[in-house]
Write a protein that holds these residues in place. Structure first.
Motif, PDB file in Angstrom:
ATOM      1  N   TYR A  86       0.926  -1.095   0.096  1.00  0.00           N
ATOM      2  CA  TYR A  86       0.087   0.209   0.074  1.00  0.00           C
ATOM      3  C   TYR A  86       0.802   1.250  -0.193  1.00  0.00           C
ATOM      4  CZ  TYR A  86      -3.284  -3.730   1.736  1.00  0.00           C
ATOM      5  OH  TYR A  86      -4.257  -4.387   1.985  1.00  0.00           O
ATOM      6  N   LEU A  87       2.109   1.162   0.897  1.00  0.00           N
ATOM      7  CA  LEU A  87       2.648   2.405   0.788  1.00  0.00           C
ATOM      8  C   LEU A  87       3.694   2.409  -0.559  1.00  0.00           C
ATOM      9  CD1 LEU A  87       4.474   1.843   4.535  1.00  0.00           C
ATOM     10  CD2 LEU A  87       2.699   3.545   3.747  1.00  0.00           C
ATOM     11  N   ARG A 119       1.412   3.695  -3.294  1.00  0.00           N
ATOM     12  CA  ARG A 119       0.982   5.328  -2.882  1.00  0.00           C
ATOM     13  C   ARG A 119       2.399   6.023  -3.266  1.00  0.00           C
ATOM     14  NH1 ARG A 119      -1.739   7.735   2.460  1.00  0.00           N
ATOM     15  NH2 ARG A 119      -1.467   9.956   1.929  1.00  0.00           N
ATOM     16  N   SER A 142      -4.094  -1.966   6.596  1.00  0.00           N
ATOM     17  CA  SER A 142      -3.855  -0.608   5.852  1.00  0.00           C
ATOM     18  C   SER A 142      -4.008   0.549   6.836  1.00  0.00           C
ATOM     19  CB  SER A 142      -4.489  -0.564   4.533  1.00  0.00           C
ATOM     20  OG  SER A 142      -5.813  -0.520   4.975  1.00  0.00           O
ATOM     21  N   GLY A 150      -1.213   3.091   7.810  1.00  0.00           N
ATOM     22  CA  GLY A 150      -1.618   4.681   7.476  1.00  0.00           C
ATOM     23  C   GLY A 150      -1.374   5.379   8.772  1.00  0.00           C
ATOM     24  N   TRP A 151      -1.468   4.817   9.894  1.00  0.00           N
ATOM     25  CA  TRP A 151      -1.700   5.680  11.376  1.00  0.00           C
ATOM     26  C   TRP A 151      -0.140   5.540  11.754  1.00  0.00           C
ATOM     27  CZ3 TRP A 151       0.238   2.932  15.766  1.00  0.00           C
ATOM     28  CH2 TRP A 151       0.058   3.782  16.969  1.00  0.00           C
ATOM     29  N   LEU A 157       2.228   7.241   7.851  1.00  0.00           N
ATOM     30  CA  LEU A 157       1.415   8.485   7.132  1.00  0.00           C
ATOM     31  C   LEU A 157       0.940   9.393   8.076  1.00  0.00           C
ATOM     32  CD1 LEU A 157       0.185   6.628   3.990  1.00  0.00           C
ATOM     33  CD2 LEU A 157       2.498   7.622   4.053  1.00  0.00           C
ATOM     34  N   GLU A 205      -2.317   9.015   9.424  1.00  0.00           N
ATOM     35  CA  GLU A 205      -3.688   9.015   9.168  1.00  0.00           C
ATOM     36  C   GLU A 205      -4.179   8.495  10.783  1.00  0.00           C
ATOM     37  OE1 GLU A 205      -4.193   6.404   6.036  1.00  0.00           O
ATOM     38  OE2 GLU A 205      -3.370   7.872   4.387  1.00  0.00           O
TER      39      GLU A 205
END
Length: 305
Positions: free
Chosen positions: A34-35, A38, A272, A276-277, A280, A282
């Protein structure tokens, strides 16, 4: 005659324990992709990324199983068509095509489409491979799917009506069907090679399929430049969601069967969110916790004997 020792089935028990642990480890390895997906736009083109990823992965895997490959080299000719087909499905469509689709669709749409893969795998496994799917397993699949959907719509179920199909969605839908076919054929086709050696040869088949498309991409569509960023993305994708996750998936399929292992994709939205947390910045929301309370029991029920 002396009875069998009490630990006669210890190797089988150990394999099962490892396989069940990998059900939760493999999705974490896949979440690195996922990273990579992105960060890839503007750094490296989709086919170039996929080709580099599987070239490196094949070399890494081959280093661990080169003795088996040399000893059984005469058998490669018997299965080469399988390696090409599986490589096209697992490394080209589920590699480069996913990167292509991710450029023009949303994460919610990708997740909703990929959530269908375990259901397809479980149903077709029961119909084609005659893998037993009992009432408890069906309940587990339903719970896990409900948890995935809850996360994907962020607890707002009316968001389902807002999903729109675009070109990227069609690419991801093709990848979902390809992953289903890859999973089922990997289980249905017997092989003279162990999981690592077989995956090495499948990766080589995928590389053979990717080369012409990568050349076309570089000439006619989206050329890539060699940089530390692009090399880092290739190495990250090759080592963790490439060689590591696919090898784990092959081992789990051999030990647990295609239907049970298919449910590991349900952990994707949870992992994910964690990635993300952690990486990134999130936020993790309440709907992630509710989804986890559905997904984790669903995984347990669907993988029970």
């Amino acid at each position: 005659m002396n009875p069998l020792p009490s630990d006669a089935h210890a190797p089988r028990r150990a394999e099962l324990q490892i396989a069940y642990a990998l059900l939760f480890i493999a999705p974490a390895m896949w979440s690195v992709n996922y990273l990579v997906a992105r960060w890839a736009p503007g750094v490296i083109a989709p086919h170039a990324l996929a080709l580099g990823r599987w070239c490196v992965a094949a070399l890494l895997l081959g280093a661990f199983c080169h003795r088996e490959l040399v000893a059984k080299r005469a058998l490669i000719g018997r299965e080469w068509k399988q390696f090409i087909v599986l490589g096209a499905l697992g490394m080209w469509v589920c590699g480069a095509i996913v990167y292509v689709g991710a450029r023009t669709t949303t994460a919610v749409n990708i997740g909703l489409l990929y959530a269908a893969a375990p259901v397809l795998i479980a149903v077709v496994s029961a119909l084609w491979l005659r893998e037993r799917l009992g009432t408890v397993q069906v309940l587990g699949v339903a719970l896990a799917l409900g948890g995935v959907l809850h996360i994907l719509v962020q607890g707002q179920w009316h968001a389902l009506s807002e999903v729109r199909v675009n070109g990227g969605d069609l690419w991801i839908a093709a990848a979902v069907l390809s992953w289903t076919a890859y999973s089922l054929l990997l289980r249905a086709w017997s092989s003279a090679f162990g999981p690592a050696a077989r995956l090495t040869l499948i990766a080589c088949g995928g590389v053979a399929v990717l080369i012409p498309f990568t050349l076309w991409e570089a000439i006619a569509w989206l050329p890539s430049t060699l940089s530390w960023q692009s090399v880092s993305l290739v190495l990250a994708a090759a080592v963790i969601p490439g060689a590591g996750a696919y090898a784990a998936y092959s081992f789990m399929q051999r030990t647990l069967g295609a239907a049970r292992v298919g449910v590991v994709l349900y952990l994707g939205p949870l992992y994910s969110a964690l990635v993300g947390w952690a990486v990134l910045g999130e936020r993790i929301e309440a709907f992630h916790a509710v989804g986890a309370l559905l997904i984790l029991p669903g995984i347990w029920l669907s993988t029970r004997r």
